[in-house]
Write a protein that holds these residues in place. Structure first.
Motif, PDB file in Angstrom:
ATOM      1  N   LEU A 141     -15.993 -20.828  36.053  1.00 53.74           N
ATOM      2  CA  LEU A 141     -16.223 -21.692  36.956  1.00 53.74           C
ATOM      3  C   LEU A 141     -17.012 -22.940  36.196  1.00 53.74           C
ATOM      4  O   LEU A 141     -17.324 -24.026  36.297  1.00 53.74           O
TER       5      LEU A 141
ATOM      6  N   TRP B  35     -22.184 -19.104  41.860  1.00 55.28           N
ATOM      7  CA  TRP B  35     -21.093 -18.240  41.961  1.00 55.28           C
ATOM      8  C   TRP B  35     -20.994 -17.405  41.107  1.00 55.28           C
ATOM      9  O   TRP B  35     -19.795 -17.065  40.714  1.00 55.28           O
TER      10      TRP B  35
ATOM     11  N   HIS C  87     -13.210 -18.268  40.962  1.00 52.61           N
ATOM     12  CA  HIS C  87     -12.581 -18.299  42.367  1.00 52.61           C
ATOM     13  C   HIS C  87     -11.292 -18.716  42.146  1.00 52.61           C
ATOM     14  O   HIS C  87     -10.899 -19.576  41.536  1.00 52.61           O
TER      15      HIS C  87
ATOM     16  N   ASN D  60      -9.207 -19.727  44.952  1.00 57.56           N
ATOM     17  CA  ASN D  60      -8.927 -20.699  46.083  1.00 57.56           C
ATOM     18  C   ASN D  60      -8.846 -22.171  46.002  1.00 57.56           C
ATOM     19  O   ASN D  60      -8.952 -22.951  46.880  1.00 57.56           O
TER      20      ASN D  60
ATOM     21  N   ASN E 183     -10.280 -23.062  42.494  1.00 57.93           N
ATOM     22  CA  ASN E 183     -11.282 -23.616  41.366  1.00 57.93           C
ATOM     23  C   ASN E 183     -10.386 -23.176  40.173  1.00 57.93           C
ATOM     24  O   ASN E 183     -10.250 -24.038  38.975  1.00 57.93           O
TER      25      ASN E 183
ATOM     26  N   GLU F 197     -12.260 -21.662  53.455  1.00 57.93           N
ATOM     27  CA  GLU F 197     -13.644 -21.834  53.817  1.00 57.93           C
ATOM     28  C   GLU F 197     -13.759 -22.799  54.999  1.00 57.93           C
ATOM     29  O   GLU F 197     -14.782 -23.608  55.043  1.00 57.93           O
TER      30      GLU F 197
ATOM     31  N   ARG G 123     -14.568 -30.300  52.375  1.00 57.56           N
ATOM     32  CA  ARG G 123     -13.847 -30.342  50.610  1.00 57.56           C
ATOM     33  C   ARG G 123     -12.665 -29.949  50.612  1.00 57.56           C
ATOM     34  O   ARG G 123     -12.036 -30.540  49.905  1.00 57.56           O
ATOM     35  N   HIS G 124     -12.287 -28.737  51.262  1.00 52.89           N
ATOM     36  CA  HIS G 124     -10.977 -28.389  51.078  1.00 52.89           C
ATOM     37  C   HIS G 124      -9.993 -28.790  51.784  1.00 52.89           C
ATOM     38  O   HIS G 124     -10.281 -29.071  53.213  1.00 52.89           O
TER      39      HIS G 124
ATOM     40  N   THR H 275     -17.050 -32.349  47.059  1.00 48.42           N
ATOM     41  CA  THR H 275     -17.720 -31.898  45.792  1.00 48.42           C
ATOM     42  C   THR H 275     -16.936 -32.667  44.608  1.00 48.42           C
ATOM     43  O   THR H 275     -15.979 -33.494  45.094  1.00 48.42           O
TER      44      THR H 275
ATOM     45  N   TRP I 224     -14.908 -31.322  42.543  1.00 48.86           N
ATOM     46  CA  TRP I 224     -13.472 -30.950  42.321  1.00 48.86           C
ATOM     47  C   TRP I 224     -12.542 -31.505  43.639  1.00 48.86           C
ATOM     48  O   TRP I 224     -11.476 -31.858  43.457  1.00 48.86           O
TER      49      TRP I 224
ATOM     50  N   HIS J  79     -20.524 -30.190  41.197  1.00 45.14           N
ATOM     51  CA  HIS J  79     -20.305 -29.722  42.499  1.00 45.14           C
ATOM     52  C   HIS J  79     -21.128 -30.527  43.505  1.00 45.14           C
ATOM     53  O   HIS J  79     -20.463 -31.100  44.384  1.00 45.14           O
TER      54      HIS J  79
ATOM     55  N   GLN K  42     -19.857 -28.016  37.595  1.00 44.59           N
ATOM     56  CA  GLN K  42     -18.831 -26.975  37.646  1.00 44.59           C
ATOM     57  C   GLN K  42     -17.548 -27.765  37.203  1.00 44.59           C
ATOM     58  O   GLN K  42     -17.151 -29.142  37.441  1.00 44.59           O
TER      59      GLN K  42
HETATM   60  C1  FUC Z   1     -15.160 -22.425  46.477  1.00 42.26           C
HETATM   61  C2  FUC Z   1     -15.416 -23.772  46.990  1.00 42.26           C
HETATM   62  C3  FUC Z   1     -17.014 -24.050  46.734  1.00 42.26           C
HETATM   63  C4  FUC Z   1     -17.322 -23.908  45.103  1.00 42.26           C
HETATM   64  C5  FUC Z   1     -16.873 -22.260  45.037  1.00 42.26           C
HETATM   65  C6  FUC Z   1     -17.247 -22.041  43.476  1.00 42.26           C
HETATM   66  O1  FUC Z   1     -15.873 -21.423  47.230  1.00 42.26           O
HETATM   67  O2  FUC Z   1     -15.337 -23.998  48.435  1.00 42.26           O
HETATM   68  O3  FUC Z   1     -17.049 -25.625  46.882  1.00 42.26           O
HETATM   69  O4  FUC Z   1     -16.509 -24.764  44.486  1.00 42.26           O
HETATM   70  O5  FUC Z   1     -15.529 -22.158  45.091  1.00 42.26           O
END
Ligand code: FUC
Length: 788
Positions: A371, A383, A388, A390, A392, A520, A593-594, A629, A631, A669, A673
């Protein structure tokens, strides 16, 4: 005058996150502060992690006791009620994390020079072209210069301290760390930091050799002091006994290889080390050059002091001293409007993403960019500084194909392949399925199970999404051996999982993902858009790969059958939006954000511009807004580029630069990030060349503010390298260099008023259809389309 691909500043950095400058060679990374009295170099080695085996109770995220009916129970409830709150599902399927661990800092090197009594002409910089950081200032009539780089050849971080007067270099080198699990010794000018993490027993070691020219060098306990030297060099290497081998994740003690690396570098000498480093870096970095009409920024009306990095709102008038503009002031003056300085910020951001990917992900790395890439000053980073999966980790590698850096994806491939074995166990034990799986996030120790944070614990689609990058790697290179040996086993395993884990939706008999959770966001349901889109893609990629390899007839038949019954996951809702869920539940005021339901637009390729689904995607994007965010903003650049709306894509880029970019151009973020940096670079490439639909689309989303310009060295799927120059928003010349022989289709607005020549300057007669040209390309030749 610095070249325009240099970040520079007029003060030392005090803040690690927003001001210090990153250097890296893949496994090693460092942040340079440029302090005058004391230099601080915070450094990392990518495998220094707590958690995993060695931490009591580490369970890979797998249920500690079997729950044979758990998934079925949740499915029954979803079939009955349609939607189930995330908390309720987490109560049945989740499990608290144990020993997940966190990425660790290796500590800081400090060079204490003592107070110089007033330094003038201060400047610190990072040359992206050479991947070298520098500090220069004058004190007491002496000009002091320091230089630092992280060399992949030899795996060392090196620095040189010099002055323009003999005998003027004196400092004490010391190491500090927020953890106390280490010993530091100094002998023969070599500082050795060695320890074992209390959490999991991981052994770590770093060595720093100091070499002086003139003067003296003395070892005193845990420090090394240089006195009255003409110059001094240090070389550092580090390592741990981590290995990416399931289930123990331990390998050899790092002592021997760290010693060998430092010995070799010290023997080679600074200049040779530097030359090898610059050559290695430029071999990757110089492949792509972007000219948006930028010039090395000069100060003037409208450029200058507005707002500190904290209050990230920027742009607008201010007046700075005359002369070149330091990067932090340049960024503060950035508005996204007209002018070479604006373009300079954008071109710098593009190049920076490529620079950072080279600096934190190399072919001889064990682990990919996390990250924070490779940079982390904490023992408990946000984190955990993890992986991550999903959005990142995937976004981290979006530039690798199009921005001509496929080698940087080698550690990504290795990491995903290493997840397969623990992922098979999780698939079998928790999902009752063949193949392999991984959830929402993972670590270097095969964490493929779940945790219990309701809105982020369940995302088995991650395995298929991670696998997509390997298939795309094949599409960019056309390398069948890579497909056979590296990509296909991963893709097939991810597809097999879904052949076993898909559920028949009682509402319409279609195959759906259940439980399905749009990352999320919202409630659990069956057949959320992203779930369906990802599963379709992995089945199709596995099918196409098996066909290309001529293997697995039976599997192919099963995949085709499943595809025939699979819910498409692409629906247009009541207000013209693209539906995020199978039911029409989207809210117009939702700014999450997603934007997962637009996966089929990007990075997927199922939604084509100009279709009703594309229009619906635009409706959804407008509703989601330009916030989010770092990203999320970066992702939106690519969405609008795929919708062929260059001005809108540029607006997102400007938004990210104005509101989610720190003084050191790191994405935030917030907090820092790195995925947003890579997403922005990939987004800019997506505005200039697209190739996800079987043709090379040149200048698909060129914004009006990029009136004139050129780019060279971008890559297109089908193993094609593309250069293009444009004037007044229209292509002038397009050069294509195919790496394979076969039909080549180019979409360009000049298709009907251009010539096509090969590199023998012979005119070729392509087949023209609408805005496309098609001809038979020959590997190794180049073809030039020039506007008439
Ligand atoms: C996912 C994103 C968050 C963050 C995290 C590291 O959970 O929804 O915004 O970037 O990764």
């Amino acid at each position: 005058m610095p070249d325009e691909l240099t970040l520079w500043y007029e003060e030392p950095a005090v803040n690690w996150e927003t001001q210090a400058l990153p250097i890296g060679n893949g496994p090693l990374g460092a942040m340079v502060f440029g302090g005058v009295a004391t230099e601080r170099i915070q450094f990392n080695e990518k495998t220094l992690w707590t958690g995993g085996p060695g931490h009591d109770g580490y369970d890979f995220g797998d249920w500690r006791t079997p729950r044979p009916d758990a998934v079925a129970e949740v499915r029954r409830r979803i079939d009955r009620e349609g939607r189930v709150p995330a908390e309720d599902v987490a109560a049945v399927l989740g499990q608290p994390k144990t020993g997940f661990g966190a990425y660790q800092t290796f500590g800081d090197l400090h060079l204490d020079f003592g107070a110089p009594g007033g330094a003038g002409g201060y400047r610190r910089e990072l040359s992206l072209s050479e991947a070298v950081a520098r500090v220069r200032y004058t004190a007491g009539g002496v000009t002091h210069t320091r230089e630092y780089f992280a060399a992949n050849p030899g795996n060392v971080i090196a620095g040189r301290v010099s002055a323009d007067r003999g005998g003027a270099v004196s400092f004490t080198l010391r190491h500090t760390s927020p953890r106390d699990d280490k010993t530091v010794t100094a002998e023969g000018g070599r500082l050795t930091v060695r320890g074992r993490l209390a959490d999991n027993g991981l052994v770590f070691e770093a060595q720093v050799q100091v070499i002086v020219a003139g003067g003296t060098r003395t070892d005193t306990g845990e420090t090394i002091t240089v006195t009255g030297a003409d110059s001094a060099v240090f070389v550092l290497s580090a390592g741990t006994d981590y290995a990416d081998t399931y289930p123990r994740y331990r390998g050899e003690d790092p002592h021997a290889r760290v010693t060998a690396a430092v010995d070799a570098a010290a023997a080679l000498g600074y200049d040779a080390l530097r030359a090898a480093h610059v050559a290695d870096h430029r071999a990757l970095f110089d492949r792509v050059r972007l000219d948006l009409g930028q010039s090395a920024p000069e100060s003037g009306p409208g450029k200058g002091e507005t707002g500190g990095s904290a209050g990230l709102e920027r742009g607008g008038p201010g007046r700075g001293p005359a002369g070149p503009v330091p990067t932090d002031r340049l960024l503060r003056g950035y508005t996204g409007g007209d002018g070479p300085d604006e373009r300079a910020v954008e071109a710098l951001m593009f190049a920076y993403g490529r620079y950072l990917l080279i600096a934190c992900s190399r072919e001889n790395d064990i682990l990919p960019a996390n990250l924070q890439g490779v940079w982390n000053a904490s023992t408990s980073p946000p984190w955990s500084g993890d992986y991550h999966v999903n959005i990142n980790l995937q976004m981290n590698y979006w530039p690798a194909g199009p921005a001509n850096l496929h080698e940087t994806a080698v550690p990504y491939d290795r990491f995903v392949r290493a997840l397969v074995e623990p992922g098979r166990r999780t698939a079998r034990e928790m999902y009752g399925a063949r193949g392999w799986v991984v959830g929402n996030e993972t670590n270097p120790f095969g964490f493929t199970g779940v945790h219990d944070w309701p809105t982020a614990f369940w995302f088995p689609e991650a395995a298929a999404w991670t696998a997509r990058h390997l298939y795309d790697g094949y599409r960019f290179t056309g390398d069948l051996e890579y497909l056979r040996e590296t990509a296909y086993p991963v893709i097939k395993g991810a597809a097999e999982f879904w052949l076993d884990f898909l559920h028949t939706d009682p509402r319409d008999g279609l195959l759906v993902v259940s439980p399905s959770y749009s990352p999320e966001h919202g409630d659990f349901s069956a057949g959320a858009a992203m779930s369906q889109q990802i599963v379709r893609e992995v089945l199709e990629s596995a099918l196409a790969a098996a066909a290309a390899l001529g293997v697995d007839e039976e599997f192919r038949a099963a995949a085709e059958a499943a595809l025939g019954r699979l819910d498409p996951g692409i629906r247009i809702g009541s207000w013209g939006q693209l539906q995020e869920w199978k039911e029409d539940l989207d809210s117009r005021t939702d700014t999450h954000r997603h934007v997962s339901h637009l996966y089929a637009l990007h990075p997927g390729d199922r939604i084509a511009a100009g279709t009703p689904e594309a229009e619906a995607a635009a409706v959804s994007l407008e509703a989601r807004g330009d916030g989010g965010t770092g990203w999320s903003k970066a992702w939106k650049i690519s969405f609008w580029a795929r919708l062929l709306d260059g001005d809108r894509a540029h607006r997102m880029l400007a938004e990210q630069l104005r509101t989610s970019t720190l003084d050191n151009l790191w994405d935030t973020h917030p907090p820092f990030q790195i995925d947003g940096n890579f997403g922005a670079t990939a987004g800019i490439a997506e505005m200039l060349v697209q190739s996800h639909r079987g043709e090379v689309h040149v200048l698909p989303a060129l914004p009006a503010v990029w009136k004139d310009g050129s780019v060279s060295g971008l890559r297109a799927r089908g193993d094609v390298t593309v250069d293009v120059s444009w004037r007044d928003g229209v292509a002038e010349t397009i050069t294509l260099r195919p790496g394979r022989t076969g039909p080549l289709t180019v979409r360009t607005s000049i298709a009907n008023h251009c010539h096509l020549h090969d590199d023998d300057d012979r005119e070729a007669a392509p087949r023209r259809a609408g805005d496309t040209l098609t001809w038979e390309g020959v590997a190794g030749r180049s073809y030039v389309i020039s506007r008439w």
